[in-house]
Design a protein around this motif. Structure first.
Motif, short mmCIF file in Angstrom:
data_model
loop_
_atom_site.label_atom_id
_atom_site.label_comp_id
_atom_site.label_asym_id
_atom_site.label_seq_id
_atom_site.Cartn_x
_atom_site.Cartn_y
_atom_site.Cartn_z
N GLY A 97 96.06 6.46 59.62
CA GLY A 97 95.04 6.80 58.62
C GLY A 97 93.65 6.92 59.23
O GLY A 97 93.45 6.77 60.43
N ASP A 98 92.69 7.18 58.36
CA ASP A 98 91.29 7.34 58.74
C ASP A 98 90.63 5.96 58.76
O ASP A 98 90.52 5.31 57.72
CB ASP A 98 90.59 8.26 57.73
N ALA A 99 90.20 5.50 59.93
CA ALA A 99 89.64 4.16 60.08
C ALA A 99 88.19 4.22 60.53
O ALA A 99 87.79 5.12 61.27
CB ALA A 99 90.46 3.37 61.10
N LYS A 100 87.42 3.23 60.07
CA LYS A 100 86.03 3.05 60.50
C LYS A 100 85.86 1.58 60.86
O LYS A 100 86.39 0.70 60.18
CB LYS A 100 85.06 3.45 59.40
N ASN A 101 85.06 1.34 61.89
CA ASN A 101 84.92 -0.02 62.41
C ASN A 101 83.47 -0.33 62.74
O ASN A 101 82.79 0.50 63.35
CB ASN A 101 85.79 -0.15 63.66
N ILE A 102 83.01 -1.52 62.36
CA ILE A 102 81.69 -2.03 62.74
C ILE A 102 81.91 -3.41 63.33
O ILE A 102 82.55 -4.25 62.71
CB ILE A 102 80.74 -2.14 61.52
N ASP A 103 81.39 -3.65 64.52
CA ASP A 103 81.57 -4.95 65.17
C ASP A 103 80.26 -5.48 65.71
O ASP A 103 79.51 -4.76 66.34
CB ASP A 103 82.56 -4.85 66.33
N SER A 104 80.00 -6.77 65.45
CA SER A 104 78.91 -7.50 66.09
C SER A 104 79.38 -8.93 66.26
O SER A 104 80.49 -9.28 65.89
CB SER A 104 77.63 -7.42 65.25
N LYS A 109 83.44 -5.25 60.22
CA LYS A 109 83.92 -4.56 59.02
C LYS A 109 84.86 -3.45 59.45
O LYS A 109 84.53 -2.65 60.31
CB LYS A 109 82.77 -3.98 58.21
N TYR A 110 86.03 -3.44 58.84
CA TYR A 110 87.04 -2.44 59.14
C TYR A 110 87.50 -1.81 57.83
O TYR A 110 87.88 -2.53 56.90
CB TYR A 110 88.23 -3.10 59.86
N THR A 111 87.43 -0.51 57.74
CA THR A 111 87.95 0.20 56.57
C THR A 111 89.03 1.16 57.03
O THR A 111 88.92 1.79 58.09
CB THR A 111 86.84 0.99 55.83
N LEU A 112 90.07 1.26 56.23
CA LEU A 112 91.21 2.11 56.56
C LEU A 112 91.68 2.81 55.29
O LEU A 112 91.91 2.16 54.27
CB LEU A 112 92.35 1.30 57.15
#
Length: 150
Positions: A97-104, A109-112
């Motif tokens: 699927g279409d995934a987006k990731n933010i990491d610190s 935050k991970y959206t799928l």
């Protein structure tokens, strides 16, 4: 000349104000706040802490739509990070699927979006919040995550 200096000072002060307005630190949601917000959004909340590896584990569901939420709090950030990693692996396993990731260091935050299912997984400090809904009801998890400022 004095008017020009005052105008420049006012513009600089306004620019500084707007620049720092977006830098407010996020604070993790508490179990009580999660429960309050979930119930206000029409979810049925269950305390599932008994037997869980987390200090606090709440699950919330809207049975008429199948939308699910989960809140977990841990004693340490490393335990929360480990759970975040495990949950992320679980929801991504075998998907394209279409995934987006933010990491610190304190926020992930991970959206799928995988077909009809939408997942949002967030770790903030010692907490993990997860939401799952079909595309038709995606706004329910989006609205909830906005309400808790995640």
């Amino acid at each position: 000349m004095k008017k020009l200096i005052k105008l420049c000072a006012a513009v600089l002060a306004a620019a500084a104000l707007f620049a720092f307005a977006g830098c407010s630190a996020r604070t993790p949601v508490t179990a009580d706040e999660f429960k309050k917000q979930a119930e206000a959004a029409g979810f049925t909340v269950t305390d599932s802490s008994a037997g869980a590896n987390a200090e606090k584990y709440l699950s919330a569901v809207k049975s008429e739509t199948g939308t699910e939420l989960a809140f977990l709090s841990f004693s340490s950030e490393s335990a929360a990070t480990e759970m975040y990693t495990n949950l992320k692996s679980s929801i991504t396993s075998g998907t394209d699927g279409d995934a987006k990731n933010i990491d610190s260091s304190s926020y992930n935050k991970y959206t799928l979006v995988n077909g009809e299912l939408n997942h949002i997984l967030v770790r903030m400090n010692k907490t993990v919040v997860y939401g799952k809904a079909t595309t038709t009801y995606k706004n329910q998890i989006d609205d909830f995550f906005s309400a808790i400022k995640y």
